[in-house]
Write a protein that holds these residues in place. Structure first.
Motif, mmCIF file in Angstrom:
data_model
loop_
_atom_site.group_PDB
_atom_site.id
_atom_site.type_symbol
_atom_site.label_atom_id
_atom_site.label_comp_id
_atom_site.label_asym_id
_atom_site.label_seq_id
_atom_site.Cartn_x
_atom_site.Cartn_y
_atom_site.Cartn_z
ATOM 1 N N ARG A 191 1.114 4.260 -2.925
ATOM 2 C CA ARG A 191 0.921 5.686 -2.667
ATOM 3 C C ARG A 191 2.125 6.492 -3.145
ATOM 4 N N ARG B 247 0.825 -1.208 0.000
ATOM 5 C CA ARG B 247 0.000 0.000 0.000
ATOM 6 C C ARG B 247 0.862 1.262 0.000
ATOM 7 N N LEU B 248 1.908 1.242 0.825
ATOM 8 C CA LEU B 248 2.811 2.388 0.895
ATOM 9 C C LEU B 248 3.485 2.620 -0.448
#
Length: 274
Positions: free
Chosen positions: A13, A9-10
């Protein structure tokens, strides 16, 4: 939630931010290189300072605009959502009628097809004559710009409705009104929401155009007025504001569509599993 999923997820982003950050850095470096005068191409840092004063009244460098960003955004948003609401109601209503009835299609299609290619900005002189210098011409132009995407998407959604569902509904004793309400309209919703997302972008573009000519308030007016005073930092801040507002409006429609069309997501997953 596992460590790998958090890292994924990081990464996603960060990945989304790579291009915008690279563009901002390149813009900052180019603006400071001296190839163009800073007044003609303000650096992002200069634009940020002007934007901060426009929003928060930090140091008064935007003069008459200082601290008035919320007021300007509220004025523009009122015109956008008023025109967008009218176009949604009429576009969906007329689109449902044209898509459902061959008679209505034959009656209205020639006029609509003649009006559709006419650019909304060409209506500005008539809008000013009819409505004067106020909110009404801007709302009228927003309506014109957002009406046809909603109309055509609705017609497409109605015409592509599964005929087997209509036959089944008719065999079960469904009246035309019930078929429209319970089968055709839900089936057309994905197309309608696609049209709404296109229409809201057109709505923001048209309200800015109208505010440049027919209105004395709003983000578009600030953009055009600051151009006359060679405040290109405010011009760019206004452009970014419009882009941000358009993005948030589109996101709101997208989230609404996700809630309304949850049944579609479920049926899609079932189709994939099958």
């Amino acid at each position: 939630m596992t460590r790998d999923s958090v890292l994924l997820r990081l990464y996603r982003r960060v990945e989304r931010a790579l291009v915008p950050v690279a563009l901002l850095i390149g813009w900052e470096l180019f603006s400071r290189s001296g190839v163009l005068p800073p007044a003609l191409l303000p650096a992002p840092s200069q634009v940020l300072v002007a934007w901060a004063d426009w929003v928060f009244a930090t140091d008064g460098n935007t003069q008459t605009y200082t601290g008035k960003w919320i007021h300007d955004v509220a004025a523009s948003a009122t015109r956008v959502f008023a025109g967008f609401a009218i176009s949604t109601i009429l576009g969906v209503g007329i689109g449902m009628a044209i898509g459902w009835s061959r008679t209505v299609e034959r009656l209205f299609e020639p006029v609509l097809q003649i009006l559709r290619p006419v650019p909304p900005v060409s209506w500005i002189p008539l809008a000013i004559i009819w409505f004067g210098i106020a909110d009404k011409p801007a709302i009228f132009l927003v309506f014109l710009g957002s009406f046809f995407p909603v109309l055509l998407s609705t017609i497409h959604g109605v015409k592509t409705c599964d005929r087997n569902l209509l036959r089944a509904g008719a065999m079960a004793g469904g009246t035309p009104g019930k078929l429209l309400r319970h089968i055709v309209f839900p089936a057309a919703l994905p197309s309608i929401f696609s049209g709404l997302r296109i229409a809201i972008g057109s709505a923001w573009m048209l309200t800015v155009t109208a505010e440049m000519v027919a209105v004395k308030s709003g983000v578009g007016y600030v953009l055009w007025d600051s151009y006359y005073f060679l405040r290109y930092d405010i011009v760019i801040a206004a452009m970014v504001s419009i882009g941000l507002l358009g993005f948030l409006s589109d996101l709101a429609i997208k989230l609404l569509a996700g809630r309304v069309l949850r049944w579609q997501r479920g049926s899609t997953l079932q189709a994939k599993e099958a």
